[in-house]
Design a protein around this motif. Structure first.
Motif, PDB file in Angstrom:
ATOM      1  N   GLU A 281     109.490 -37.736 -29.560  1.00 55.20           N
ATOM      2  CA  GLU A 281     109.637 -36.548 -28.717  1.00 55.20           C
ATOM      3  C   GLU A 281     108.464 -35.595 -28.960  1.00 55.20           C
ATOM      4  O   GLU A 281     108.069 -35.360 -30.110  1.00 55.20           O
TER       5      GLU A 281
ATOM      6  N   ILE B 194     114.208 -28.084 -26.407  1.00 52.41           N
ATOM      7  CA  ILE B 194     115.345 -29.000 -26.458  1.00 52.41           C
ATOM      8  C   ILE B 194     116.651 -28.218 -26.570  1.00 52.41           C
ATOM      9  O   ILE B 194     117.632 -28.502 -25.880  1.00 52.41           O
TER      10      ILE B 194
ATOM     11  N   TRP C 257     120.094 -32.013 -23.103  1.00 52.35           N
ATOM     12  CA  TRP C 257     118.944 -32.506 -23.863  1.00 52.35           C
ATOM     13  C   TRP C 257     119.247 -32.471 -25.361  1.00 52.35           C
ATOM     14  O   TRP C 257     119.018 -33.428 -26.086  1.00 52.35           O
ATOM     15  N   GLN C 258     119.798 -31.338 -25.803  1.00 51.07           N
ATOM     16  CA  GLN C 258     120.137 -31.187 -27.208  1.00 51.07           C
ATOM     17  C   GLN C 258     121.193 -32.209 -27.639  1.00 51.07           C
ATOM     18  O   GLN C 258     121.083 -32.830 -28.708  1.00 51.07           O
TER      19      GLN C 258
ATOM     20  N   HIS D  36     119.627 -35.642 -27.826  1.00 50.33           N
ATOM     21  CA  HIS D  36     118.722 -35.688 -28.971  1.00 50.33           C
ATOM     22  C   HIS D  36     119.504 -35.983 -30.259  1.00 50.33           C
ATOM     23  O   HIS D  36     119.086 -36.811 -31.079  1.00 50.33           O
TER      24      HIS D  36
END
Length: 205
Positions: free
Chosen positions: A43, A50, A56-57, A60
């Motif tokens: 990333e 993020i 997204w978080q 991740h």
């Protein structure tokens, strides 16, 4: 087993759509007898970016145990399948950055005669899916690779409609890959494995 065709599925995904297709590619290649590695590229976005997007978080964190792609994964593989979201009709910067590190392998001829294929996702309809796949193919040509696509080799492709590779429109992450997209992804992986196996045997003979 040493004689199994080795498949590296290397992808970038922010909120998980492309990741789901990468999993489908791995499953199909594994079921067809391949020795499969799933790898994400590193990333590049800052942590605050993020964290600003809950999807997204969450993704991740969900995929923090997926190993990051290394040049060794390309050296190891007989077949490489890349997955990426589109960015203005080309691959995501994260995948491009990984590809840009392959100069040493390229200069040694270590990427030649491998089978390459790809799949992609877009947030909107007609968001550059075919252009993105074709941009990846340009890389494979430079590597001296053998490009394998799903084409119209199965009746399902007349529904999916993209002969260059599997693709999916997520409506900006709201729609997960459906059966059409996952079927196309599986077909892409199986064809890449089939041709990769034939090339491997042919070169060994």
């Amino acid at each position: 087993m040493a004689d199994r065709t080795k498949v590296a599925v290397i992808y970038y995904s922010a909120t998980g759509t492309t990741y789901q297709m990468a999993q489908a590619a791995c499953e199909a290649a594994g079921d067809a007898g391949g020795d499969v590695r799933l790898r994400k590229v590193r990333e590049l976005a800052p942590a605050e970016a993020i964290r600003s997007n809950s999807g997204w978080q969450a993704h991740h964190l969900e995929t923090q145990d997926v190993p990051e792609a290394q040049l060794d994964d390309l050296s190891w593989a007989d077949v490489v399948i890349f997955g990426t979201p589109t960015r203005y009709g080309v691959m995501a910067a994260q995948l491009k950055q990984f590809i840009d590190t392959t100069g040493p392998l390229w200069s040694q001829g270590a990427l030649v005669n491998k089978v390459y294929s790809a799949f992609c996702t877009t947030g909107t309809s007609h968001g550059g899916q075919e252009a993105t796949l074709l941009s990846l193919f340009n890389v494979f040509y430079h590597w001296g690779g053998i490009v394998v696509t799903p084409g119209y080799t199965d009746t399902s492709q007349f529904i999916a409609g993209n002969p260059y590779g599997a693709s999916h429109t997520s409506n900006n992450g709201e729609i997960a890959p459906d059966d059409i997209a996952l079927t196309a992804t599986a077909l892409t992986a199986r064809r890449a494995l089939e041709i990769g196996t034939a090339v491997k045997k042919g070169l060994a003979g």
